[in-house]
Design a protein around this motif. Structure first.
Motif, PDB file in Angstrom:
ATOM      1  N   PHE A  32       0.838  -1.202   0.000  1.00 28.31           N
ATOM      2  CA  PHE A  32       0.000   0.000   0.000  1.00 28.31           C
ATOM      3  C   PHE A  32       0.874   1.253   0.000  1.00 28.31           C
ATOM      4  O   PHE A  32       0.713   2.138  -0.853  1.00 28.31           O
ATOM      5  CB  PHE A  32      -0.906  -0.040   1.234  1.00 28.31           C
ATOM      6  N   PHE A  33       1.811   1.321   0.939  1.00 27.97           N
ATOM      7  CA  PHE A  33       2.652   2.517   1.037  1.00 27.97           C
ATOM      8  C   PHE A  33       3.572   2.676  -0.171  1.00 27.97           C
ATOM      9  O   PHE A  33       3.826   3.799  -0.616  1.00 27.97           O
ATOM     10  CB  PHE A  33       3.449   2.526   2.345  1.00 27.97           C
ATOM     11  N   ALA A  34       4.044   1.573  -0.737  1.00 26.30           N
ATOM     12  CA  ALA A  34       4.880   1.668  -1.933  1.00 26.30           C
ATOM     13  C   ALA A  34       4.076   2.258  -3.095  1.00 26.30           C
ATOM     14  O   ALA A  34       4.583   3.106  -3.844  1.00 26.30           O
ATOM     15  CB  ALA A  34       5.429   0.295  -2.310  1.00 26.30           C
ATOM     16  N   LEU A  35       2.829   1.847  -3.232  1.00 28.93           N
ATOM     17  CA  LEU A  35       1.991   2.375  -4.309  1.00 28.93           C
ATOM     18  C   LEU A  35       1.593   3.830  -4.050  1.00 28.93           C
ATOM     19  O   LEU A  35       1.544   4.635  -4.989  1.00 28.93           O
ATOM     20  CB  LEU A  35       0.766   1.483  -4.513  1.00 28.93           C
ATOM     21  N   ILE A  36       1.360   4.187  -2.804  1.00 23.72           N
ATOM     22  CA  ILE A  36       1.079   5.588  -2.465  1.00 23.72           C
ATOM     23  C   ILE A  36       2.316   6.442  -2.759  1.00 23.72           C
ATOM     24  O   ILE A  36       2.210   7.536  -3.322  1.00 23.72           O
ATOM     25  CB  ILE A  36       0.654   5.738  -0.979  1.00 23.72           C
ATOM     26  N   ASP A  37       3.502   5.937  -2.407  1.00 21.58           N
ATOM     27  CA  ASP A  37       4.745   6.655  -2.707  1.00 21.58           C
ATOM     28  C   ASP A  37       4.918   6.856  -4.208  1.00 21.58           C
ATOM     29  O   ASP A  37       5.383   7.911  -4.645  1.00 21.58           O
ATOM     30  CB  ASP A  37       5.956   5.913  -2.140  1.00 21.58           C
ATOM     31  N   LEU A  38       4.538   5.850  -5.004  1.00 18.35           N
ATOM     32  CA  LEU A  38       4.622   5.980  -6.457  1.00 18.35           C
ATOM     33  C   LEU A  38       3.744   7.134  -6.943  1.00 18.35           C
ATOM     34  O   LEU A  38       4.163   7.926  -7.784  1.00 18.35           O
ATOM     35  CB  LEU A  38       4.207   4.672  -7.139  1.00 18.35           C
ATOM     36  N   LEU A  39       2.538   7.243  -6.398  1.00 17.39           N
ATOM     37  CA  LEU A  39       1.660   8.351  -6.774  1.00 17.39           C
ATOM     38  C   LEU A  39       2.309   9.686  -6.423  1.00 17.39           C
ATOM     39  O   LEU A  39       2.335  10.605  -7.242  1.00 17.39           O
ATOM     40  CB  LEU A  39       0.294   8.227  -6.084  1.00 17.39           C
ATOM     41  N   GLU A  40       2.845   9.781  -5.214  1.00 18.04           N
ATOM     42  CA  GLU A  40       3.487  11.032  -4.798  1.00 18.04           C
ATOM     43  C   GLU A  40       4.666  11.372  -5.711  1.00 18.04           C
ATOM     44  O   GLU A  40       4.832  12.529  -6.101  1.00 18.04           O
ATOM     45  CB  GLU A  40       3.932  10.923  -3.344  1.00 18.04           C
ATOM     46  N   ARG A 107      -9.939   3.695   9.535  1.00 20.59           N
ATOM     47  CA  ARG A 107      -8.641   3.006   9.638  1.00 20.59           C
ATOM     48  C   ARG A 107      -7.729   3.381   8.475  1.00 20.59           C
ATOM     49  O   ARG A 107      -6.525   3.571   8.660  1.00 20.59           O
ATOM     50  CB  ARG A 107      -8.839   1.489   9.711  1.00 20.59           C
ATOM     51  N   LEU A 108      -8.292   3.515   7.277  1.00 22.64           N
ATOM     52  CA  LEU A 108      -7.478   3.927   6.130  1.00 22.64           C
ATOM     53  C   LEU A 108      -6.904   5.330   6.329  1.00 22.64           C
ATOM     54  O   LEU A 108      -5.742   5.581   6.042  1.00 22.64           O
ATOM     55  CB  LEU A 108      -8.301   3.876   4.842  1.00 22.64           C
ATOM     56  N   VAL A 109      -7.738   6.239   6.819  1.00 21.23           N
ATOM     57  CA  VAL A 109      -7.276   7.613   7.057  1.00 21.23           C
ATOM     58  C   VAL A 109      -6.253   7.643   8.193  1.00 21.23           C
ATOM     59  O   VAL A 109      -5.288   8.411   8.151  1.00 21.23           O
ATOM     60  CB  VAL A 109      -8.471   8.554   7.327  1.00 21.23           C
ATOM     61  N   ALA A 110      -6.412   6.786   9.195  1.00 19.55           N
ATOM     62  CA  ALA A 110      -5.422   6.712  10.279  1.00 19.55           C
ATOM     63  C   ALA A 110      -4.083   6.207   9.752  1.00 19.55           C
ATOM     64  O   ALA A 110      -3.021   6.677  10.170  1.00 19.55           O
ATOM     65  CB  ALA A 110      -5.934   5.804  11.402  1.00 19.55           C
ATOM     66  N   ILE A 111      -4.128   5.273   8.816  1.00 24.03           N
ATOM     67  CA  ILE A 111      -2.908   4.712   8.226  1.00 24.03           C
ATOM     68  C   ILE A 111      -2.278   5.710   7.259  1.00 24.03           C
ATOM     69  O   ILE A 111      -1.066   5.878   7.197  1.00 24.03           O
ATOM     70  CB  ILE A 111      -3.239   3.400   7.479  1.00 24.03           C
ATOM     71  N   CYS A 112      -3.131   6.354   6.460  1.00 19.20           N
ATOM     72  CA  CYS A 112      -2.686   7.280   5.413  1.00 19.20           C
ATOM     73  C   CYS A 112      -3.572   8.522   5.474  1.00 19.20           C
ATOM     74  O   CYS A 112      -4.646   8.553   4.870  1.00 19.20           O
ATOM     75  CB  CYS A 112      -2.792   6.606   4.047  1.00 19.20           C
ATOM     76  N   PRO A 113      -3.139   9.557   6.210  1.00 15.72           N
ATOM     77  CA  PRO A 113      -3.979  10.756   6.376  1.00 15.72           C
ATOM     78  C   PRO A 113      -4.430  11.397   5.062  1.00 15.72           C
ATOM     79  O   PRO A 113      -5.450  12.070   5.016  1.00 15.72           O
ATOM     80  CB  PRO A 113      -3.084  11.710   7.169  1.00 15.72           C
TER      81      PRO A 113
END
Length: 137
Positions: A32-40, A107-113
């Protein structure tokens, strides 16, 4: 069902292949975080003022990555990715689960604001640049 991966341009498939190889041994939170980092990274490096195309490209990468890594709707991070994917069945499953259990979104927002902003950006990108079915065979 035809996989989106098969219809992606070669350079995007290569990106998906690299992500799948790197992410396969990791849990969904890491994926999840790797894919979010890709978007950023995509948004930070863009030259164009409107990010719609990049957001849709990222959503395609997420969808194709899910196709290779077998989505797991019991994992909140995977459920979040399913909810923004181009796969209508996964999206409907995820959104139904989120609707039945409102704590999923919390929970999603807590993990990824930034999750709500990401979802809004994906929805807006689709409204501004709708994907036309049957295009580009």
């Amino acid at each position: 069902m035809t996989a989106l991966y098969e219809h992606l341009p070669v350079d995007i498939r290569e990106t998906v292949d690299a992500y799948v190889a790197d992410l396969r041994p990791h849990p969904w939170r890491t994926r999840f975080f790797a894919l979010i980092d890709l978007l950023e990274e995509k948004l930070e490096s863009r030259a164009e003022p409107k990010p719609w195309r990049l957001i849709q490209q990222w959503t395609g990468i997420v969808t194709a990555t899910l196709e290779h890594l077998r989505p797991d709707s019991s994992v909140v991070e995977c459920l979040g990715l399913m909810s923004i994917s181009f796969n209508e069945q996964w999206r409907a499953q995820a959104l139904g689960q989120i609707e039945r259990d409102p704590t999923v979104l919390d929970r999603l927002v807590a993990i990824c604001p930034d999750w709500e902003d990401i979802v809004d950006s994906v929805l807006e990108a689709h409204q501004r640049r709708p994907i036309k079915p049957g295009r580009g065979r």
